[in-house]
Design a protein around this motif. Structure first.
Motif, PDB file in Angstrom:
ATOM      1  N   THR A  81      46.149  28.210  29.660  1.00 49.18           N
ATOM      2  CA  THR A  81      45.042  29.151  29.591  1.00 49.18           C
ATOM      3  C   THR A  81      43.761  28.409  29.249  1.00 49.18           C
ATOM      4  OG1 THR A  81      46.554  30.859  28.771  1.00 49.18           O
ATOM      5  CG2 THR A  81      44.204  31.260  28.510  1.00 49.18           C
ATOM      6  N   ILE A  82      42.685  28.741  29.956  1.00 51.73           N
ATOM      7  CA  ILE A  82      41.358  28.257  29.585  1.00 51.73           C
ATOM      8  C   ILE A  82      40.639  29.409  28.891  1.00 51.73           C
ATOM      9  CG2 ILE A  82      39.216  27.183  30.340  1.00 51.73           C
ATOM     10  CD1 ILE A  82      40.603  26.301  32.881  1.00 51.73           C
ATOM     11  N   ASN A  83      40.275  29.219  27.640  1.00 54.13           N
ATOM     12  CA  ASN A  83      39.617  30.236  26.821  1.00 54.13           C
ATOM     13  C   ASN A  83      38.176  29.840  26.527  1.00 54.13           C
ATOM     14  OD1 ASN A  83      42.161  31.798  26.137  1.00 54.13           O
ATOM     15  ND2 ASN A  83      42.687  29.778  25.347  1.00 54.13           N
ATOM     16  N   ASN A  84      37.424  30.797  26.007  1.00 51.73           N
ATOM     17  CA  ASN A  84      36.058  30.534  25.522  1.00 51.73           C
ATOM     18  C   ASN A  84      35.191  29.880  26.590  1.00 51.73           C
ATOM     19  OD1 ASN A  84      37.207  31.395  23.102  1.00 51.73           O
ATOM     20  ND2 ASN A  84      37.469  29.320  22.317  1.00 51.73           N
ATOM     21  N   ILE A  85      35.333  30.309  27.826  1.00 48.84           N
ATOM     22  CA  ILE A  85      34.556  29.712  28.914  1.00 48.84           C
ATOM     23  C   ILE A  85      33.094  30.120  28.792  1.00 48.84           C
ATOM     24  CG2 ILE A  85      34.195  29.668  31.404  1.00 48.84           C
ATOM     25  CD1 ILE A  85      37.219  30.088  31.733  1.00 48.84           C
ATOM     26  N   VAL A  86      32.224  29.121  28.833  1.00 52.80           N
ATOM     27  CA  VAL A  86      30.785  29.345  28.824  1.00 52.80           C
ATOM     28  C   VAL A  86      30.197  28.589  30.005  1.00 52.80           C
ATOM     29  CG1 VAL A  86      28.630  29.087  27.543  1.00 52.80           C
ATOM     30  CG2 VAL A  86      30.754  29.563  26.313  1.00 52.80           C
ATOM     31  N   HIS A 119      41.160  22.044  39.469  1.00 51.63           N
ATOM     32  CA  HIS A 119      40.671  23.392  39.754  1.00 51.63           C
ATOM     33  C   HIS A 119      39.496  23.751  38.842  1.00 51.63           C
ATOM     34  CE1 HIS A 119      40.941  27.492  41.250  1.00 51.63           C
ATOM     35  NE2 HIS A 119      40.906  27.932  39.997  1.00 51.63           N
ATOM     36  N   ALA A 120      39.595  23.412  37.567  1.00 51.69           N
ATOM     37  CA  ALA A 120      38.541  23.755  36.610  1.00 51.69           C
ATOM     38  C   ALA A 120      37.241  23.026  36.921  1.00 51.69           C
ATOM     39  CB  ALA A 120      38.993  23.431  35.190  1.00 51.69           C
ATOM     40  N   PHE A 121      37.341  21.744  37.274  1.00 54.34           N
ATOM     41  CA  PHE A 121      36.148  20.958  37.551  1.00 54.34           C
ATOM     42  C   PHE A 121      35.655  21.134  38.987  1.00 54.34           C
ATOM     43  CE2 PHE A 121      37.807  17.940  34.091  1.00 54.34           C
ATOM     44  CZ  PHE A 121      37.147  18.653  33.107  1.00 54.34           C
ATOM     45  N   LEU A 126      33.396  24.068  36.030  1.00 55.83           N
ATOM     46  CA  LEU A 126      33.270  23.605  34.644  1.00 55.83           C
ATOM     47  C   LEU A 126      32.995  22.100  34.608  1.00 55.83           C
ATOM     48  CD1 LEU A 126      36.123  25.620  32.893  1.00 55.83           C
ATOM     49  CD2 LEU A 126      33.691  26.187  33.104  1.00 55.83           C
ATOM     50  N   HIS A 127      32.433  21.668  33.492  1.00 52.98           N
ATOM     51  CA  HIS A 127      32.132  20.247  33.300  1.00 52.98           C
ATOM     52  C   HIS A 127      32.977  19.625  32.196  1.00 52.98           C
ATOM     53  CE1 HIS A 127      29.737  17.053  31.160  1.00 52.98           C
ATOM     54  NE2 HIS A 127      29.802  16.556  32.367  1.00 52.98           N
ATOM     55  N   ILE A 173      37.808  16.339  27.675  1.00 55.92           N
ATOM     56  CA  ILE A 173      37.655  15.584  28.914  1.00 55.92           C
ATOM     57  C   ILE A 173      36.523  16.222  29.706  1.00 55.92           C
ATOM     58  CG2 ILE A 173      39.328  16.970  30.234  1.00 55.92           C
ATOM     59  CD1 ILE A 173      40.269  14.319  31.523  1.00 55.92           C
ATOM     60  N   THR A 174      35.754  15.399  30.411  1.00 53.02           N
ATOM     61  CA  THR A 174      34.693  15.897  31.282  1.00 53.02           C
ATOM     62  C   THR A 174      35.021  15.531  32.721  1.00 53.02           C
ATOM     63  OG1 THR A 174      33.339  13.898  31.142  1.00 53.02           O
ATOM     64  CG2 THR A 174      32.991  15.584  29.434  1.00 53.02           C
ATOM     65  N   SER A 175      34.300  16.157  33.625  1.00 51.75           N
ATOM     66  CA  SER A 175      34.560  15.893  35.040  1.00 51.75           C
ATOM     67  C   SER A 175      34.338  14.429  35.388  1.00 51.75           C
ATOM     68  CB  SER A 175      33.670  16.790  35.910  1.00 51.75           C
ATOM     69  OG  SER A 175      32.296  16.581  35.606  1.00 51.75           O
TER      70      SER A 175
END
Length: 206
Positions: A81-86, A119-121, A126-127, A173-175
């Motif tokens: 799960t990815i939470n607290n997405i901003v 998928h997230a990046f 997301l970054h 981790i960042t992209s």
């Protein structure tokens, strides 16, 4: 729709897809069978009521939930799960995850995590992804190290889990940190495949 067509992304052995109401029985049965493996790190839904509440939370815009499934059978190996997405200038989220007992030790969570990072990046835009892990949870720490996360700090008394406030290490981790080798879907080598881990500030028990 065939099983393989449901996936957002696929690797050699697993695919990732959203959690749905149709997964209730299999997910909760897997969580019950994995209780010994999960404790004291995680408390995922083990009955219909808690599953439905969990699924409802995943409909919130600041969350994304994924199942990691074996391609050959469609069986659920674990979840993330990815939470607290901003979004905006931040473009960050906090992850939590867990494997089911039948999948532990097989490298499936490592492969699934790589797919979620991609998928997230990519599609989610997301970054940065963060994860908070109790220092004693060696297998979860091994998972994020293999995926290329860096340790950024230590948070005393960070989350209330299993009746007490628990210390956590902060990893991220960042992209830009995700290399081609981390995205190529090859099975992880070395270390112990994590059974559980990745507590987050808003969803440490799932």
């Amino acid at each position: 729709m065939t099983i393989n067509h449901r996936y957002l992304a696929r690797g050699p052995r697993v695919g990732i897809r959203p959690l749905t109401a149709a997964d209730r029985d299999e997910f909760t049965a897997g969580a019950r069978a994995s209780a010994e493996l999960h404790r004291p790190w995680l408390y995922p839904p083990t009955d219909a009521a808690t599953f439905d509440a969990y699924l409802l939370r995943l409909q919130e815009p600041q969350r994304e939930g994924f199942l990691i499934c074996e391609l050959t059978t469609g069986r659920i190996a674990g979840y993330l799960t990815i939470n607290n997405i901003v979004h905006g200038a931040f473009r960050c989220g906090a992850i939590g995850y867990g494997a089911f007992a039948h999948a532990a030790g097989r490298g499936l969570m490592s492969e699934g995590l790589r797919l979620v990072l991609h998928h997230a990046f990519g599609a989610l835009g997301l970054h940065r992804l963060e994860v908070n892990i109790q220092p004693e949870n060696a297998s979860s720490l091994a998972l994020v190290r293999r995926a290329g996360f860096r340790r950024e700090g230590f948070s005393p008394d960070f989350l209330f889990i299993d009746g007490a406030w628990r210390d956590h290490e902060r990893w991220a981790i960042t992209s830009e940190m995700v290399t081609e080798s981390a995205m190529d879907g090859e099975p992880a080598t070395g270390g112990v495949e994590p059974a559980t881990g990745g507590e987050t500030a808003t969803e440490g028990k799932a």
